[in-house]
Design a protein around this motif. Structure first.
Motif, short mmCIF file in Angstrom:
data_model
loop_
_atom_site.label_atom_id
_atom_site.label_comp_id
_atom_site.label_asym_id
_atom_site.label_seq_id
_atom_site.Cartn_x
_atom_site.Cartn_y
_atom_site.Cartn_z
N ALA A 70 -40.87 2.98 48.69
CA ALA A 70 -41.71 3.03 47.49
C ALA A 70 -42.72 4.17 47.58
CB ALA A 70 -42.43 1.70 47.30
N SER A 71 -43.28 4.40 48.77
CA SER A 71 -44.32 5.41 48.91
C SER A 71 -43.77 6.83 49.05
CB SER A 71 -45.21 5.10 50.12
OG SER A 71 -44.44 5.02 51.30
N SER A 72 -42.46 6.98 49.33
CA SER A 72 -41.90 8.33 49.47
C SER A 72 -41.43 8.92 48.15
CB SER A 72 -40.74 8.33 50.48
OG SER A 72 -39.62 7.64 49.97
N LEU A 73 -41.36 8.09 47.09
CA LEU A 73 -40.96 8.61 45.78
C LEU A 73 -42.02 9.58 45.25
CD1 LEU A 73 -39.68 5.27 44.25
CD2 LEU A 73 -38.26 7.25 44.81
N LEU A 74 -41.58 10.58 44.52
CA LEU A 74 -42.49 11.57 43.94
C LEU A 74 -42.79 11.24 42.48
CD1 LEU A 74 -40.76 14.84 45.24
CD2 LEU A 74 -42.57 13.51 46.37
N LEU A 75 -44.03 11.43 42.10
CA LEU A 75 -44.42 11.33 40.69
C LEU A 75 -44.54 12.76 40.18
CD1 LEU A 75 -45.32 9.30 38.44
CD2 LEU A 75 -47.67 9.80 39.13
N VAL A 76 -43.71 13.14 39.20
CA VAL A 76 -43.67 14.52 38.72
C VAL A 76 -43.88 14.56 37.21
CG1 VAL A 76 -42.08 15.15 40.59
CG2 VAL A 76 -41.16 14.55 38.35
N ASN A 77 -44.24 15.74 36.72
CA ASN A 77 -44.41 15.91 35.28
C ASN A 77 -43.21 16.64 34.68
OD1 ASN A 77 -44.77 18.66 35.86
ND2 ASN A 77 -47.00 18.56 35.64
N GLN A 78 -43.26 16.88 33.37
CA GLN A 78 -42.12 17.49 32.67
C GLN A 78 -41.94 18.96 33.04
OE1 GLN A 78 -39.91 16.03 30.93
NE2 GLN A 78 -40.77 14.04 30.41
N GLN A 79 -42.90 19.55 33.73
CA GLN A 79 -42.77 20.93 34.18
C GLN A 79 -42.22 21.02 35.61
OE1 GLN A 79 -45.81 19.86 32.50
NE2 GLN A 79 -44.57 20.50 30.76
N GLY A 80 -41.93 19.86 36.21
CA GLY A 80 -41.39 19.85 37.55
C GLY A 80 -42.43 19.92 38.64
N GLU A 81 -43.70 19.72 38.29
CA GLU A 81 -44.78 19.78 39.27
C GLU A 81 -44.99 18.40 39.88
OE1 GLU A 81 -47.47 23.16 36.97
OE2 GLU A 81 -47.75 21.03 36.50
N VAL A 82 -45.15 18.34 41.20
CA VAL A 82 -45.39 17.08 41.89
C VAL A 82 -46.85 16.68 41.70
CG1 VAL A 82 -45.38 15.90 44.11
CG2 VAL A 82 -43.57 17.55 43.58
N ILE A 83 -47.06 15.53 41.07
CA ILE A 83 -48.41 15.03 40.81
C ILE A 83 -48.88 14.13 41.94
CG2 ILE A 83 -49.85 13.72 39.19
CD1 ILE A 83 -48.73 16.39 38.12
N GLU A 84 -47.95 13.39 42.51
CA GLU A 84 -48.28 12.46 43.59
C GLU A 84 -47.10 12.37 44.54
OE1 GLU A 84 -50.64 8.66 42.90
OE2 GLU A 84 -48.65 7.87 43.27
#
Length: 254
Positions: A70-84
């Motif tokens: 669960a903690s290794s998943l990436l939260l990204v935006n529509q521009q492909g930038e890693v947010i978390e």
């Protein structure tokens, strides 16, 4: 996100934003269960789940599905930038998933993989899932077929094309490639993926006899059968599989 925060996140010293914790756990479970099913063919296959504000969760590039937590998943935006999170997203994951999430709002969850039987069906001339077994009926009128190999998704055009192919359905079989399944929840999407691969396995096995398939009735009977697979039944199946996963691989939820 500051570099020190990323290091703490990966080392397990802190957990990601609790706002998405249940989403993270559900998606991580899908990765682990898919690995158990033998769907993994490369570390770059990808699943995603839409979060709020145009963000979505996706697996980091280079992790085997059995390693995803669960903690290794990436939260990204529509521009492909890693947010978390810490790591990189796989390029085709960004192009395909960002377009599907943006252009098909009902596709909150997107699963893409190269399972043996559905991929084999995509390599057969004129290969189509036929109503020969009851597991195929839940996909009645819900499958699109990409008849030509279009290579990997290296730009926006490929992602947008796949999003358009989904239409009102929930499965896209990509020629010589694999299969993409969408749905409103992880449970529903995983369940459809599970039974789509099962239906393809039955069909490929029956076809190996060289005899014609004995098809089930078309029309109203098929539609009624497809409607039998309601959300409650799906949730029961996914929850049961997660209970078994909790007993044997509790670390996926960390």
């Amino acid at each position: 996100m500051a570099g020190s925060h990323r290091k703490q996140l990966v080392s397990g010293e802190i957990m990601p934003n609790p706002k998405y914790l249940q989403d993270r756990v559900a998606l991580a479970a899908a990765f682990r269960l898919a690995s158990r099913n033998g769907w993994q063919r490369a570390v770059d296959n990808h699943f995603s789940l839409a979060a709020d504000d145009g963000l979505f969760l996706v697996n980091p590039r280079g992790l085997h599905w059995s390693e995803v937590t669960a903690s290794s998943l990436l939260l990204v935006n529509q521009q492909g930038e890693v947010i978390e999170g810490d790591g990189e997203i796989e390029a085709s994951a960004f192009y395909i998933h960002s377009h599907i999430h943006r252009e098909v709002p009902r596709a909150r969850c997107v699963l893409h993989a190269h399972p043996t039987y559905s991929t084999a069906l995509s390599c057969i001339e004129g290969g189509r899932l036929q109503n020969f077994h009851q597991d195929a009926l839940r996909f009645y009128g819900q499958v699109s077929y990409d008849s030509d190999f279009n290579g990997s998704a290296f730009d926006d055009s490929e992602g947008s094309r796949i999003a358009r192919m989904i239409g009102d359905g929930k499965v896209v079989v990509m020629a010589h490639h694999g299969v993409t399944v969408i749905g409103p929840t992880v449970a529903k999407t995983y369940d459809d993926f599970y039974f789509f691969e099962a239906a393809c396995e039955y069909q490929i096995t029956a076809m190996s006899s060289g005899l014609p398939l004995k098809l089930l009735p078309d029309g109203k009977a098929a539609r009624m059968a497809a409607e039998m697979f309601d959300e409650a039944q799906v949730d029961f199946h996914f929850r049961a599989m997660r209970r078994l996963l909790d007993k044997t691989e509790p670390d996926y939820a960390s």
